[in-house]
Write a protein that holds these residues in place. Structure first.
Motif, PDB file in Angstrom:
ATOM      1  N   PHE A 233      -2.300  -1.628  -4.689  1.00  0.00           N
ATOM      2  CA  PHE A 233      -3.408  -1.361  -3.770  1.00  0.00           C
ATOM      3  C   PHE A 233      -4.264  -2.613  -3.550  1.00  0.00           C
TER       4      PHE A 233
ATOM      5  N   VAL B 142      -3.929   6.392   2.741  1.00  0.00           N
ATOM      6  CA  VAL B 142      -3.362   5.044   2.894  1.00  0.00           C
ATOM      7  C   VAL B 142      -3.256   4.671   4.376  1.00  0.00           C
TER       8      VAL B 142
ATOM      9  N   SER C 156      -4.509  -4.552   0.042  1.00  0.00           N
ATOM     10  CA  SER C 156      -5.787  -4.764   0.728  1.00  0.00           C
ATOM     11  C   SER C 156      -6.088  -6.247   0.904  1.00  0.00           C
TER      12      SER C 156
ATOM     13  N   LEU D 101       0.823  -1.206   0.000  1.00  0.00           N
ATOM     14  CA  LEU D 101       0.000   0.000   0.000  1.00  0.00           C
ATOM     15  C   LEU D 101       0.860   1.260   0.000  1.00  0.00           C
TER      16      LEU D 101
END
Length: 351
Positions: free
Chosen positions: A251, A186, A255, A84
């Protein structure tokens, strides 16, 4: 997001009010201390943030352990946060280049900020004051006290968006707004999903420490921000867009690692579409912006041993210098662009 055991004592409007109060104190007392005492004033400003976060929590009667949650960090968490953060870092390249195109004077402002932060500090004090202190104090006030007021909001993305805007605004200057807003988003996402402020502190410190290391690697007084303001940043933006095509995947992977139970397979398909769009857009911007000769006519020098000289002479013609013209076109262009990028980022991506 996980709520506090007595969440009724912290409401969203309190988070907004606390942020407004923080900004008022920062723009008055904080600015006064920094102008009068320099970096010592910055230290007191950061400690003031920490004190306000703790005092606010005590006044509202909420548990400090819940407002500033600390949990065990797993290897999976570290890899997820790294993905991230890498995505946010690359996305900041794009935002900084875009701001530089729209508002070139912002890069000269960044240069003056760089002089203030690094001008009179040696490496270790800079690492502590610019790297470690904000990672503790700013996380305490932003991802701790302020974010806890929004835990009752059902939609996580709303919390992340609010905290991103707050963090960007807190850094005042337009050149810092978008990059710090990205970082703030973030960090807020990590706190929302893992409820562990230790992770966000570690990410924040890593981010700022990289900035300090790059600055002192280049030389604290040799920032290129001012000269970059006079460059044609359009092709730079194009290259950043192409390199940034990995951001959507970073990303998604990040996640996935943090919250595998919430992962949806279609996210990779969406990431692929966004990546293709970024590559095409970057290529179009690159072609339209043109490739300025000043980006390419650069050389890289280094010393070689006697044993290496014979091999090096094949490429240098006995001149003892490696000319970038021997590198593939796209590779040397990317090397130079990334060098310029670090010159900007070590100034503006340090909250």
């Amino acid at each position: 997001m996980q709520k506090l055991s007595n969440q009724e004592k912290l409401r969203p409007w309190m988070g907004v009010a606390l942020f407004i109060f923080i900004m008022a104190v920062f723009l008055t007392l904080g600015q006064y201390m920094q102008v009068k005492w320099g970096m010592t004033g910055l230290v007191f400003t950061e400690l003031m943030f920490l004190a306000i976060a703790v005092i606010f929590s005590l006044i509202r009667g909420v548990s400090l352990k819940e407002v500033f949650p600390v949990k065990k960090i797993t290897l999976r968490d570290l890899f997820g946060c790294a993905a991230l953060h890498a995505g946010g870092f690359l996305l900041s390249y794009i935002s900084i280049a875009l701001v530089g195109i729209i508002y070139p004077k912002s890069l000269k402002i960044a240069d003056s900020l760089n002089d203030f932060m690094f001008g009179n500090l040696t490496f270790i004090p800079a690492l502590l004051i610019i790297g470690l202190l904000p990672a503790i104090c700013e996380e305490a006030i932003h991802r701790g006290a302020i974010l806890s007021c929004f835990r009752s909001i059902k939609k996580d993305w709303i919390i992340v968006l609010i905290m991103a805007i707050f963090f960007g605004v807190n850094h005042i200057y337009i050149i810092k707004f978008f990059s710090t807003a990205i970082l703030g988003g973030v960090l807020a996402y990590v706190l929302v999903k893992k409820n562990n402020i230790l992770l966000t502190m570690l990410m924040h410190f890593t981010n700022n420490a990289l900035s300090v290391i790059v600055t002192y690697r280049q030389g604290a007084e040799s920032s290129d921000a001012a000269s970059i303001a006079d460059m044609n940043l359009v092709p730079v933006l194009g290259v950043y867009m192409i390199i940034g095509c990995v951001v959507p995947f970073l990303f998604v992977v990040g996640s996935l690692l943090l919250k595998p139970e919430e992962h949806k397979k279609k996210r990779f398909a969406i990431a692929a579409i966004v990546s293709v769009i970024m590559v095409i857009s970057g290529a179009m911007i690159l072609i339209k912006g043109g490739l300025s000769a000043q980006h390419l006519n650069s050389t890289v020098s280094y010393e070689v041993t006697a044993e290496e000289k014979e091999i090096v002479d094949i490429f240098t013609g006995g001149r003892g210098r490696w000319n970038c013209r021997f590198l593939p076109f796209f590779l040397r262009f990317n090397i130079l662009i990334m060098m310029y990028g670090f010159g900007i980022l070590n100034v503006v991506y340090c909250p």
